[in-house]
Design a protein around this motif. Structure first.
Motif, PDB file in Angstrom:
ATOM      1  N   LEU A  62       0.935   9.074  -0.013  1.00  0.00           N
ATOM      2  CA  LEU A  62       0.012  10.303  -0.506  1.00  0.00           C
ATOM      3  C   LEU A  62      -0.103  11.486   0.393  1.00  0.00           C
ATOM      4  CD1 LEU A  62      -3.075   8.072  -1.549  1.00  0.00           C
ATOM      5  CD2 LEU A  62      -1.616   9.126  -2.745  1.00  0.00           C
ATOM      6  N   PHE A  63       0.196  11.333   1.647  1.00  0.00           N
ATOM      7  CA  PHE A  63       0.567  12.395   2.499  1.00  0.00           C
ATOM      8  C   PHE A  63       1.252  13.479   2.067  1.00  0.00           C
ATOM      9  CE2 PHE A  63       1.932  14.916   6.218  1.00  0.00           C
ATOM     10  CZ  PHE A  63       0.944  15.240   6.792  1.00  0.00           C
ATOM     11  N   ALA A  77       2.312  13.620  -1.283  1.00  0.00           N
ATOM     12  CA  ALA A  77       2.018  14.102  -2.619  1.00  0.00           C
ATOM     13  C   ALA A  77       0.817  14.926  -2.578  1.00  0.00           C
ATOM     14  CB  ALA A  77       1.783  12.889  -3.494  1.00  0.00           C
ATOM     15  N   LEU A  78      -0.289  14.715  -1.487  1.00  0.00           N
ATOM     16  CA  LEU A  78      -1.349  15.442  -1.443  1.00  0.00           C
ATOM     17  C   LEU A  78      -1.198  16.441  -0.609  1.00  0.00           C
ATOM     18  CD1 LEU A  78      -4.087  12.732  -1.550  1.00  0.00           C
ATOM     19  CD2 LEU A  78      -2.803  13.722  -3.571  1.00  0.00           C
ATOM     20  N   VAL A  79      -1.138  16.327   0.643  1.00  0.00           N
ATOM     21  CA  VAL A  79      -1.349  17.213   1.723  1.00  0.00           C
ATOM     22  C   VAL A  79      -0.139  18.396   1.898  1.00  0.00           C
ATOM     23  CG1 VAL A  79      -1.385  17.718   4.215  1.00  0.00           C
ATOM     24  CG2 VAL A  79      -2.620  15.785   3.160  1.00  0.00           C
ATOM     25  N   LEU A  80       1.291  17.708   1.800  1.00  0.00           N
ATOM     26  CA  LEU A  80       2.307  18.635   1.870  1.00  0.00           C
ATOM     27  C   LEU A  80       2.590  19.417   0.711  1.00  0.00           C
ATOM     28  CD1 LEU A  80       4.888  16.399   4.175  1.00  0.00           C
ATOM     29  CD2 LEU A  80       3.034  18.143   4.790  1.00  0.00           C
ATOM     30  N   THR A  81       2.361  18.778  -0.397  1.00  0.00           N
ATOM     31  CA  THR A  81       2.561  19.762  -1.618  1.00  0.00           C
ATOM     32  C   THR A  81       1.482  20.786  -1.823  1.00  0.00           C
ATOM     33  OG1 THR A  81       3.472  17.730  -2.797  1.00  0.00           O
ATOM     34  CG2 THR A  81       2.983  19.470  -4.158  1.00  0.00           C
ATOM     35  N   GLY A  82       0.061  20.247  -1.466  1.00  0.00           N
ATOM     36  CA  GLY A  82      -1.132  21.290  -1.629  1.00  0.00           C
ATOM     37  C   GLY A  82      -0.891  22.228  -0.719  1.00  0.00           C
ATOM     38  N   THR A  83      -0.432  21.897   0.473  1.00  0.00           N
ATOM     39  CA  THR A  83      -0.188  23.035   1.573  1.00  0.00           C
ATOM     40  C   THR A  83       0.785  23.979   1.159  1.00  0.00           C
ATOM     41  OG1 THR A  83      -0.947  21.497   3.274  1.00  0.00           O
ATOM     42  CG2 THR A  83       0.394  23.398   4.139  1.00  0.00           C
ATOM     43  N   MET A 114       0.700  -1.122  -0.152  1.00  0.00           N
ATOM     44  CA  MET A 114      -0.104   0.060  -0.065  1.00  0.00           C
ATOM     45  C   MET A 114       0.932   1.097   0.036  1.00  0.00           C
ATOM     46  SD  MET A 114      -3.321   0.533  -0.149  1.00  0.00           S
ATOM     47  CE  MET A 114      -3.951  -0.917   0.522  1.00  0.00           C
ATOM     48  N   LYS A 115       0.589   2.129  -0.942  1.00  0.00           N
ATOM     49  CA  LYS A 115       1.460   3.224  -1.043  1.00  0.00           C
ATOM     50  C   LYS A 115       0.740   4.582  -0.322  1.00  0.00           C
ATOM     51  CE  LYS A 115       2.829   1.641  -5.488  1.00  0.00           C
ATOM     52  NZ  LYS A 115       2.900   1.699  -6.860  1.00  0.00           N
ATOM     53  N   LEU A 116      -0.222   4.363   0.778  1.00  0.00           N
ATOM     54  CA  LEU A 116      -1.017   5.400   1.265  1.00  0.00           C
ATOM     55  C   LEU A 116      -0.047   6.406   1.961  1.00  0.00           C
ATOM     56  CD1 LEU A 116      -4.200   3.617   2.277  1.00  0.00           C
ATOM     57  CD2 LEU A 116      -3.792   4.759   0.287  1.00  0.00           C
ATOM     58  N   LYS A 117       0.774   6.058   2.575  1.00  0.00           N
ATOM     59  CA  LYS A 117       1.703   7.014   3.276  1.00  0.00           C
ATOM     60  C   LYS A 117       2.213   7.904   2.198  1.00  0.00           C
ATOM     61  CE  LYS A 117       2.445   4.523   7.635  1.00  0.00           C
ATOM     62  NZ  LYS A 117       3.391   3.842   8.553  1.00  0.00           N
TER      63      LYS A 117
END
Lengths: 242, 64
Positions: free
Chosen positions: B6-7, B9-15, B1-4
């Motif tokens: 995603l934090f 790729a999504l949250v930190l990059t978006g923030t 699972m590659k979910l970690k």
């Protein structure tokens, strides 16, 4: 329940792609409306453009879902033709806009990205894999919009109002069926090959995404997640085993 | 699972994107007459709080 009592594998695959068509048509309208609201609220142009792009992406995604729905024997397809707003209209615009963006991007699009990443590992066929890859690439940007908005809005909007609303928001994203008993065919491993996450794995991905991405994301931006975690713990304690 | 992953790729990059633009915006004063999602092809707005969304429950839209 025996397999013959419940829906067939084909019913589940077609039903899932039909539901995705609705999700994508709804998202396209919502992102289009959110782009205009972001602009009216004074958000930076890159955020407005992300929402505009997302609206166009979702229209393309809906076409992909419709094509796959037809390919697997689906017949009756219904889309969403009006913007669905989840925040109460009595709220002030900053809170309404924030709620809608968080529900759409931080929660739903983040969960969709996680599902697509899961599907990419198990899907079969070059065309399906290419479609899932395209969608996953786009959903990353749709999710980032929400986190980017929260970071921009944090000095402008008191985000504490979100904390008690998170349980309802994440429950809405999951839908009630994810914690309910599922027909036997809904856990068939062949579903993955056809681009459908089996029920038990879907619940696992949903929960892990909340725990490793969504909740830590909110905490990074100063939004209290204790009530949402309490809701998740309680829901899991009473959920039907998969 | 590659979910970690995603934090990041999504949250930190978006923030980071949001923080980069924290000082600015297309205007400094939010429009007072912003009325939400009403500029639609058919002019309709459904209230998810009463009608629900494709996620099956009021509260938020569904995902994959």
């Amino acid at each position: 329940m025996s397999e013959s009592d419940g829906p067939s594998l084909q019913d589940i695959v077609a039903g899932t792609w039909g539901a995705r068509y609705r999700i994508e048509t709804e998202a396209s309208l919502r992102f289009g409306a959110l782009a205009r609201r972001l602009e009216a609220f004074g958000a930076p142009r890159p955020l407005v453009e992300l929402a505009e792009r997302a609206s166009r992406d979702e229209t393309r995604h809906a076409a992909h879902c419709e094509r796959y729905f037809r390919a697997v024997g689906g017949r009756q397809l219904t889309g969403v033709d009006r913007v669905i707003e989840y925040a109460p209209t009595r709220w002030a615009e900053p809170q309404r806009l924030t709620y809608e963006l968080v529900a759409q991007s931080c929660v739903a699009e983040t969960q969709s990205t996680a599902s697509l990443v899961t599907l990419l590992e198990g899907a079969e066929g070059r065309e399906l894999k290419a479609m899932l890859h395209e969608l996953a690439r786009d959903e990353v940007h749709h999710s980032r919009l929400g986190w980017a908005y929260l970071a921009w809005a944090r000095p402008r909007v008191d985000l504490s109002f979100l904390a008690p609303l998170l349980p309802g928001m994440v429950a809405g994203s999951a839908g009630p069926e994810i914690f309910s008993p599922a027909p036997e065919a809904a856990n068939h491993p062949d579903l993955l090959r056809q681009g459908v996450v089996p029920h038990g794995l879907r619940r696992q991905v949903y929960v892990e995404t909340l725990q490793t991405v969504v909740f830590p994301g909110f905490e990074t931006l100063g939004v209290d997640t204790s009530l949402a975690k309490h809701w998740l713990d309680g829901t899991l304690a009473t959920a039907t085993p998969t | 699972m590659k979910l970690k992953k995603l934090f990041h790729a999504l949250v930190l990059t978006g923030t980071a994107l949001g923080v980069m633009h924290c000082g600015g915006g297309t205007s400094t004063t939010p429009s007072s007459n912003s009325t939400g999602g009403q500029l639609l092809p058919d002019g309709g707005v459904a209230d998810g709080g009463t009608q629900g969304g494709t996620g099956g429950m009021p509260g938020g839209p569904g995902g994959w």
